[in-house]
Design a protein around this motif. Structure first.
Motif, PDB file in Angstrom:
ATOM      1  N   GLY B 117      12.164   2.017   1.958  1.00 59.01           N
ATOM      2  CA  GLY B 117      11.733   0.783   2.595  1.00 59.01           C
ATOM      3  C   GLY B 117      11.558   0.857   4.099  1.00 59.01           C
ATOM      4  O   GLY B 117      11.351  -0.155   4.745  1.00 59.01           O
ATOM      5  N   ASP B 118      11.626   2.071   4.674  1.00 57.26           N
ATOM      6  CA  ASP B 118      11.463   2.233   6.114  1.00 57.26           C
ATOM      7  C   ASP B 118      10.008   1.940   6.524  1.00 57.26           C
ATOM      8  O   ASP B 118       9.091   2.621   6.079  1.00 57.26           O
ATOM      9  CB  ASP B 118      11.843   3.688   6.482  1.00 57.26           C
ATOM     10  N   PRO B 119       9.777   0.906   7.378  1.00 51.09           N
ATOM     11  CA  PRO B 119       8.383   0.587   7.728  1.00 51.09           C
ATOM     12  C   PRO B 119       7.746   1.612   8.645  1.00 51.09           C
ATOM     13  O   PRO B 119       6.522   1.612   8.805  1.00 51.09           O
ATOM     14  CB  PRO B 119       8.493  -0.783   8.414  1.00 51.09           C
ATOM     15  N   ASN B 120       8.530   2.504   9.280  1.00 50.85           N
ATOM     16  CA  ASN B 120       7.958   3.488  10.197  1.00 50.85           C
ATOM     17  C   ASN B 120       7.800   4.871   9.553  1.00 50.85           C
ATOM     18  O   ASN B 120       7.532   5.838  10.255  1.00 50.85           O
ATOM     19  CB  ASN B 120       8.833   3.609  11.443  1.00 50.85           C
ATOM     20  N   ALA B 121       7.991   4.944   8.217  1.00 46.12           N
ATOM     21  CA  ALA B 121       7.876   6.235   7.551  1.00 46.12           C
ATOM     22  C   ALA B 121       6.440   6.753   7.658  1.00 46.12           C
ATOM     23  O   ALA B 121       5.496   5.965   7.772  1.00 46.12           O
ATOM     24  CB  ALA B 121       8.264   6.093   6.087  1.00 46.12           C
ATOM     25  N   PRO B 122       6.255   8.087   7.656  1.00 45.23           N
ATOM     26  CA  PRO B 122       4.899   8.641   7.767  1.00 45.23           C
ATOM     27  C   PRO B 122       3.948   8.105   6.699  1.00 45.23           C
ATOM     28  O   PRO B 122       2.759   7.933   6.972  1.00 45.23           O
ATOM     29  CB  PRO B 122       5.122  10.146   7.583  1.00 45.23           C
ATOM     30  N   ALA B 123       4.472   7.815   5.495  1.00 46.14           N
ATOM     31  CA  ALA B 123       3.591   7.325   4.429  1.00 46.14           C
ATOM     32  C   ALA B 123       2.989   5.972   4.782  1.00 46.14           C
ATOM     33  O   ALA B 123       1.929   5.605   4.277  1.00 46.14           O
ATOM     34  CB  ALA B 123       4.373   7.213   3.122  1.00 46.14           C
ATOM     35  N   GLN B 124       3.651   5.214   5.660  1.00 43.47           N
ATOM     36  CA  GLN B 124       3.149   3.875   6.010  1.00 43.47           C
ATOM     37  C   GLN B 124       2.182   3.910   7.197  1.00 43.47           C
ATOM     38  O   GLN B 124       1.710   2.879   7.630  1.00 43.47           O
ATOM     39  CB  GLN B 124       4.335   2.956   6.351  1.00 43.47           C
ATOM     40  N   GLN B 125       1.924   5.107   7.764  1.00 44.62           N
ATOM     41  CA  GLN B 125       1.020   5.203   8.911  1.00 44.62           C
ATOM     42  C   GLN B 125      -0.389   5.538   8.430  1.00 44.62           C
ATOM     43  O   GLN B 125      -0.737   5.286   7.286  1.00 44.62           O
ATOM     44  CB  GLN B 125       1.536   6.278   9.893  1.00 44.62           C
ATOM     45  N   HIS B 126      -1.172   6.145   9.302  1.00 49.70           N
ATOM     46  CA  HIS B 126      -2.515   6.645   8.987  1.00 49.70           C
ATOM     47  C   HIS B 126      -3.416   5.607   8.328  1.00 49.70           C
ATOM     48  O   HIS B 126      -3.688   4.578   8.919  1.00 49.70           O
ATOM     49  CB  HIS B 126      -2.405   7.906   8.118  1.00 49.70           C
TER      50      HIS B 126
END
Lengths: 118, 193
Positions: B117-126
């Motif tokens: 649930g981390d909003p800053n995880a790499p999967a949530q970028q790009h």
């Protein structure tokens, strides 16, 4: 403690994944093997959806007043994967039916006995 | 907090069902437990904000897969036989060791994954924020998952259709047009055993 709260989801998913894997490699009945393969597959889906989840995020349907959404990309990938998974399951089960026609059994040990392999 | 409790409960239920499937020897029970497994995982997908995935899993995973497995069971076992798997002839230690080592390595690997649930995880970028910001104005579809599936990654979906088409042809080639022979052979198999 942070490690447990942040990762319990992944750990439980891996335990379910390994239960499916064990069914695939240790059981001789072909229908049960395919059920195990499906459990493995669903647990991979859960891993992807876990990675796409954002804490306090909403379902990714755009609505006024909502600012934080979960990541829609894993959802799209897994939608595709579910449908492809059913196609492969159907193919595997068709192979099971053919093996039954050819050997008269769907138990792996008996098939090996008939082939004198192993 | 309530999210975590729901997640842990559903995941524990899924783990219990998975172990019950390993233990259960009646194939009919295995298939029914698998249907329950798929259905509870659909509930888990709702809890993790993946409504579209939950629909598909409930309809396709719990519905069609179960029907396919039941059909296979009906084709491979005679109706009067108790549909039970035979215990494997080998000891379970080697597969157990393989599974424990694989699982241990995977759990070790999760220590590098960002927290759940981390909003800053790499999967949530790009590319994901781009879809969330632009999909409504670019495609006019409020459901982002549908917009990505049908518009941005339309070729991906076309490839999926190709896979289903190929699998359908393969199934037809394998068992299509030989139903009568199948029935005769299964009844013969019963007489021999």
């Amino acid at each position: 403690m942070d490690l447990i709260i942040g990762h319990y989801n992944y750990w439980l998913v891996i335990i379910i994944m390994m239960a499916g894997f064990y069914t695939v490699i240790s059981r001789g009945n072909l229908v049960k093997k395919i059920a195990g393969l499906n459990i493995f597959q669903v647990s991979v889906f859960m891993l992807y959806i876990s990675i796409g989840n954002v804490k306090d995020g909403a379902v990714p349907i755009i609505e006024k007043g909502v600012t934080l959404y979960s990541n829609p990309l894993p959802h799209v990938l897994i939608l595709t994967a579910i449908v492809v998974g059913v196609a492969t399951t159907a193919l595997g089960l068709a192979l099971v039916v053919r093996i039954k026609e050819a050997y008269g059994t769907i138990e792996e040990d008996e098939i090996h006995n008939q082939d004198h392999s192993l | 907090m309530i999210d975590s409790i729901v997640n842990i409960t559903l995941l524990s239920l899924l783990a219990i069902l998975a172990f019950a499937i390993i233990r259960m020897r009646s194939l009919f029970a295995v298939i029914m437990l698998f249907a329950g497994f798929s259905f509870i995982s659909a509930g888990l997908f709702v809890a993790m904000d993946a409504a579209d995935v939950a629909f598909t899993e409930a309809a396709v995973g719990a519905g069609i897969s179960t029907i396919l497995m039941l059909a296979t069971l009906a084709l491979t076992y005679a109706p009067e036989v108790h549909k039970k798997e035979k215990l494997p002839g080998h000891k379970p230690w080697l597969p157990l060791a393989v599974v424990l080592i694989t699982g241990g390595m995977l759990i070790y690997g999760t220590s590098d994954i960002p927290a759940f649930g981390d909003p800053n995880a790499p999967a949530q970028q790009h590319v994901a924020p781009y879809y969330l910001e632009k999909s409504l104005s670019e495609t006019g579809v409020p459901n982002v998952v549908t917009a990505v599936l049908a518009s941005y990654r339309g070729f991906d979906t076309l490839g999926e259709v190709t896979v289903i088409f190929t699998a359908g042809i393969a199934v037809l080639l394998l068992i299509g047009g030989r139903r009568k022979k199948t029935k005769n052979e299964t009844t013969e198999g019963v007489n021999e055993t």
